[in-house]
Write a protein that holds these residues in place. Structure first.
Motif, PDB file in Angstrom:
ATOM      1  N   ASN A  23      59.622  45.707  33.862  1.00  0.00           N
ATOM      2  CA  ASN A  23      58.367  45.486  34.413  1.00  0.00           C
ATOM      3  C   ASN A  23      57.333  45.314  33.097  1.00  0.00           C
ATOM      4  O   ASN A  23      57.634  46.047  32.222  1.00  0.00           O
ATOM      5  CB  ASN A  23      57.720  46.534  35.021  1.00  0.00           C
ATOM      6  N   VAL A  24      56.262  44.381  33.207  1.00  0.00           N
ATOM      7  CA  VAL A  24      55.267  44.269  32.342  1.00  0.00           C
ATOM      8  C   VAL A  24      53.871  44.363  32.988  1.00  0.00           C
ATOM      9  O   VAL A  24      53.574  43.980  34.141  1.00  0.00           O
ATOM     10  CB  VAL A  24      55.509  42.875  31.940  1.00  0.00           C
ATOM     11  N   CYS A  25      52.891  45.068  32.300  1.00  0.00           N
ATOM     12  CA  CYS A  25      51.776  45.429  32.679  1.00  0.00           C
ATOM     13  C   CYS A  25      50.811  45.600  31.722  1.00  0.00           C
ATOM     14  O   CYS A  25      51.082  45.607  30.496  1.00  0.00           O
ATOM     15  CB  CYS A  25      51.918  46.889  33.785  1.00  0.00           C
ATOM     16  N   SER A  26      49.337  45.858  32.111  1.00  0.00           N
ATOM     17  CA  SER A  26      48.730  46.274  30.863  1.00  0.00           C
ATOM     18  C   SER A  26      48.567  47.700  30.757  1.00  0.00           C
ATOM     19  O   SER A  26      48.518  48.262  29.569  1.00  0.00           O
ATOM     20  CB  SER A  26      47.267  45.933  31.353  1.00  0.00           C
ATOM     21  N   GLN A  27      48.658  48.618  31.712  1.00  0.00           N
ATOM     22  CA  GLN A  27      48.639  50.009  31.632  1.00  0.00           C
ATOM     23  C   GLN A  27      49.533  50.667  32.691  1.00  0.00           C
ATOM     24  O   GLN A  27      49.295  50.899  33.898  1.00  0.00           O
ATOM     25  CB  GLN A  27      47.165  50.652  31.879  1.00  0.00           C
ATOM     26  N   GLY A  28      50.907  51.102  32.154  1.00  0.00           N
ATOM     27  CA  GLY A  28      51.610  51.922  32.968  1.00  0.00           C
ATOM     28  C   GLY A  28      52.310  50.781  34.401  1.00  0.00           C
ATOM     29  O   GLY A  28      51.466  50.591  35.102  1.00  0.00           O
ATOM     30  N   THR A  29      53.685  51.124  34.193  1.00  0.00           N
ATOM     31  CA  THR A  29      54.310  50.616  35.473  1.00  0.00           C
ATOM     32  C   THR A  29      54.054  51.271  36.650  1.00  0.00           C
ATOM     33  O   THR A  29      53.737  51.017  37.650  1.00  0.00           O
ATOM     34  CB  THR A  29      55.909  50.598  34.937  1.00  0.00           C
ATOM     35  N   ILE A  30      53.709  52.867  36.492  1.00  0.00           N
ATOM     36  CA  ILE A  30      53.135  53.762  37.190  1.00  0.00           C
ATOM     37  C   ILE A  30      51.811  54.115  36.806  1.00  0.00           C
ATOM     38  O   ILE A  30      51.732  54.562  35.535  1.00  0.00           O
ATOM     39  CB  ILE A  30      53.988  54.816  37.571  1.00  0.00           C
ATOM     40  N   ALA A  31      50.657  53.663  37.303  1.00  0.00           N
ATOM     41  CA  ALA A  31      49.231  54.058  36.812  1.00  0.00           C
ATOM     42  C   ALA A  31      48.765  54.808  37.736  1.00  0.00           C
ATOM     43  O   ALA A  31      48.691  54.693  39.090  1.00  0.00           O
ATOM     44  CB  ALA A  31      48.502  52.998  36.566  1.00  0.00           C
ATOM     45  N   TYR A  33      45.440  57.460  38.148  1.00  0.00           N
ATOM     46  CA  TYR A  33      43.972  57.955  37.753  1.00  0.00           C
ATOM     47  C   TYR A  33      43.327  59.031  38.794  1.00  0.00           C
ATOM     48  O   TYR A  33      43.175  58.829  39.923  1.00  0.00           O
ATOM     49  CB  TYR A  33      42.993  56.748  37.760  1.00  0.00           C
ATOM     50  N   SER A  34      43.114  60.010  38.238  1.00  0.00           N
ATOM     51  CA  SER A  34      42.371  61.298  39.065  1.00  0.00           C
ATOM     52  C   SER A  34      43.027  61.420  40.361  1.00  0.00           C
ATOM     53  O   SER A  34      42.556  61.772  41.513  1.00  0.00           O
ATOM     54  CB  SER A  34      40.972  60.959  39.336  1.00  0.00           C
ATOM     55  N   SER A  35      44.490  61.669  40.169  1.00  0.00           N
ATOM     56  CA  SER A  35      45.414  62.006  41.406  1.00  0.00           C
ATOM     57  C   SER A  35      46.548  62.646  41.077  1.00  0.00           C
ATOM     58  O   SER A  35      47.135  62.354  39.850  1.00  0.00           O
ATOM     59  CB  SER A  35      45.645  60.632  42.146  1.00  0.00           C
ATOM     60  N   SER A  36      47.004  63.389  41.973  1.00  0.00           N
ATOM     61  CA  SER A  36      48.168  64.237  41.649  1.00  0.00           C
ATOM     62  C   SER A  36      49.571  63.570  41.929  1.00  0.00           C
ATOM     63  O   SER A  36      49.584  62.750  42.938  1.00  0.00           O
ATOM     64  CB  SER A  36      48.152  65.631  42.406  1.00  0.00           C
ATOM     65  N   ILE A  37      50.557  63.258  41.084  1.00  0.00           N
ATOM     66  CA  ILE A  37      51.788  62.748  41.236  1.00  0.00           C
ATOM     67  C   ILE A  37      52.707  63.658  40.478  1.00  0.00           C
ATOM     68  O   ILE A  37      52.643  64.149  39.522  1.00  0.00           O
ATOM     69  CB  ILE A  37      51.604  61.343  40.387  1.00  0.00           C
ATOM     70  N   SER A  38      54.012  63.529  41.592  1.00  0.00           N
ATOM     71  CA  SER A  38      55.202  63.910  40.939  1.00  0.00           C
ATOM     72  C   SER A  38      56.429  63.160  40.999  1.00  0.00           C
ATOM     73  O   SER A  38      56.581  62.382  42.113  1.00  0.00           O
ATOM     74  CB  SER A  38      55.596  65.246  42.036  1.00  0.00           C
ATOM     75  N   ILE A  39      57.019  62.943  39.876  1.00  0.00           N
ATOM     76  CA  ILE A  39      58.302  61.922  39.734  1.00  0.00           C
ATOM     77  C   ILE A  39      59.508  62.760  39.527  1.00  0.00           C
ATOM     78  O   ILE A  39      59.276  63.564  38.356  1.00  0.00           O
ATOM     79  CB  ILE A  39      57.665  60.990  38.715  1.00  0.00           C
ATOM     80  N   ALA A  40      60.601  62.746  39.970  1.00  0.00           N
ATOM     81  CA  ALA A  40      61.691  63.294  39.628  1.00  0.00           C
ATOM     82  C   ALA A  40      62.729  62.435  39.621  1.00  0.00           C
ATOM     83  O   ALA A  40      62.956  61.663  40.667  1.00  0.00           O
ATOM     84  CB  ALA A  40      61.730  64.574  40.599  1.00  0.00           C
ATOM     85  N   LEU A  41      63.690  62.595  38.850  1.00  0.00           N
ATOM     86  CA  LEU A  41      65.194  62.007  39.115  1.00  0.00           C
ATOM     87  C   LEU A  41      65.147  60.457  39.062  1.00  0.00           C
ATOM     88  O   LEU A  41      65.796  59.797  39.806  1.00  0.00           O
ATOM     89  CB  LEU A  41      65.926  62.393  40.320  1.00  0.00           C
ATOM     90  N   CYS A  42      64.090  60.094  38.211  1.00  0.00           N
ATOM     91  CA  CYS A  42      64.058  58.513  38.090  1.00  0.00           C
ATOM     92  C   CYS A  42      64.541  58.061  36.777  1.00  0.00           C
ATOM     93  O   CYS A  42      64.482  58.683  35.907  1.00  0.00           O
ATOM     94  CB  CYS A  42      62.442  58.207  38.144  1.00  0.00           C
ATOM     95  N   SER A  43      64.486  56.738  36.818  1.00  0.00           N
ATOM     96  CA  SER A  43      64.796  56.177  35.451  1.00  0.00           C
ATOM     97  C   SER A  43      63.785  54.797  35.213  1.00  0.00           C
ATOM     98  O   SER A  43      63.643  54.238  36.000  1.00  0.00           O
ATOM     99  CB  SER A  43      66.380  55.374  35.765  1.00  0.00           C
ATOM    100  N   PHE A  44      63.563  54.842  33.837  1.00  0.00           N
ATOM    101  CA  PHE A  44      62.688  53.924  33.588  1.00  0.00           C
ATOM    102  C   PHE A  44      63.156  53.121  32.014  1.00  0.00           C
ATOM    103  O   PHE A  44      63.477  53.851  31.226  1.00  0.00           O
ATOM    104  CB  PHE A  44      61.162  54.371  33.144  1.00  0.00           C
ATOM    105  N   GLY A  45      63.522  51.856  32.300  1.00  0.00           N
ATOM    106  CA  GLY A  45      64.234  51.032  31.283  1.00  0.00           C
ATOM    107  C   GLY A  45      63.450  49.734  30.922  1.00  0.00           C
ATOM    108  O   GLY A  45      63.128  48.974  31.803  1.00  0.00           O
ATOM    109  N   ASN A  46      63.118  49.676  29.851  1.00  0.00           N
ATOM    110  CA  ASN A  46      62.534  48.362  29.221  1.00  0.00           C
ATOM    111  C   ASN A  46      61.229  47.943  29.837  1.00  0.00           C
ATOM    112  O   ASN A  46      61.069  46.562  30.229  1.00  0.00           O
ATOM    113  CB  ASN A  46      63.641  47.097  29.339  1.00  0.00           C
ATOM    114  N   ASN A  47      60.462  48.849  30.097  1.00  0.00           N
ATOM    115  CA  ASN A  47      59.107  48.486  30.569  1.00  0.00           C
ATOM    116  C   ASN A  47      58.075  48.141  29.405  1.00  0.00           C
ATOM    117  O   ASN A  47      58.321  49.026  28.580  1.00  0.00           O
ATOM    118  CB  ASN A  47      58.646  49.508  31.721  1.00  0.00           C
ATOM    119  N   LEU A  48      57.173  47.483  29.693  1.00  0.00           N
ATOM    120  CA  LEU A  48      56.328  47.021  28.433  1.00  0.00           C
ATOM    121  C   LEU A  48      54.911  47.181  29.200  1.00  0.00           C
ATOM    122  O   LEU A  48      54.678  46.484  30.182  1.00  0.00           O
ATOM    123  CB  LEU A  48      56.558  45.609  27.996  1.00  0.00           C
TER     124      LEU A  48
END
Length: 195
Positions: A23-31, A33-48
């Protein structure tokens, strides 16, 4: 976020067993702001990202919105910047605050500040592997405690990370409170382990 965006209008966001690649973005493939997030058992590869958080950007200035990342893999993510003052280009994989990062692996990520992770406090990093990450400052981690009173790193391994300035593994910016590093292994980080 090029894949996921959440803000103060979002309920708690839960992401599990997912892949985020190229993925290509300006800020975060996952962005988030002022919110709670839980991320588990995920893979992130070659994001920019072209500003901050190659894989994940979390901007949460409230402990009540504390976020959690557990059991994730981050490989080959990067953040770049055209900013000559380096206010961006932070966190090759994660740019964050108010977060727990547990049992996760960071390999071959790169940024201007914090090849794997950039944080201004409120972060706990527990039992993680940081290997062969690169940055101008903080090969693996660039951290401070400007917004929060702590940054705790424990039971983690740092191998072969490199930076252009001291702090091949961890670069500590001028902090308002102590940063705690306990029971960690440092091996072959260049040009020094912690600055």
């Amino acid at each position: 976020g090029s894949a996921v965006f959440c803000d103060s209008t979002s309920s708690k966001v839960i992401i599990e067993s997912s892949y985020f690649n190229n993925n290509v973005c300006s800020q975060g493939t996952i962005a988030c702001y002022s919110s709670s997030i839980s991320i588990a058992l995920c893979s992130f590869g070659n994001n920019l990202a072209r500003a901050s958080g190659g894989a994940i950007l979390i901007d949460s200035l409230d402990e009540a919105e504390r976020c959690r990342i557990e059991g994730c893999y981050f490989v080959g993510n990067s953040t770049v910047t055209d900013d000559p003052y380096h206010y961006s280009g932070t966190g090759g994989s994660i740019d964050c605050d108010a977060i727990d990062i547990i049992h996760s692996v960071f390999i071959n990520n790169s940024a201007v500040k914090g090849g794997a992770i950039s944080s201004y406090g409120g972060v706990r990093i527990i039992n993680c592997l940081m290997e062969n990450n690169k940055a101008a400052m903080g090969g693996a981690i660039y951290c401070g405690t400007w917004y929060y009173e702590y940054c705790d790193i424990s039971l983690s391994t740092f191998v072969g990370n490199a930076s252009n300035s001291p702090g091949g593994a961890i670069y500590i910016v001028q902090s308002l409170s102590p940063i705690t590093v306990t029971n960690c292994i440092f091996r072959n980080n260049y040009p020094s382990q912690i600055e």
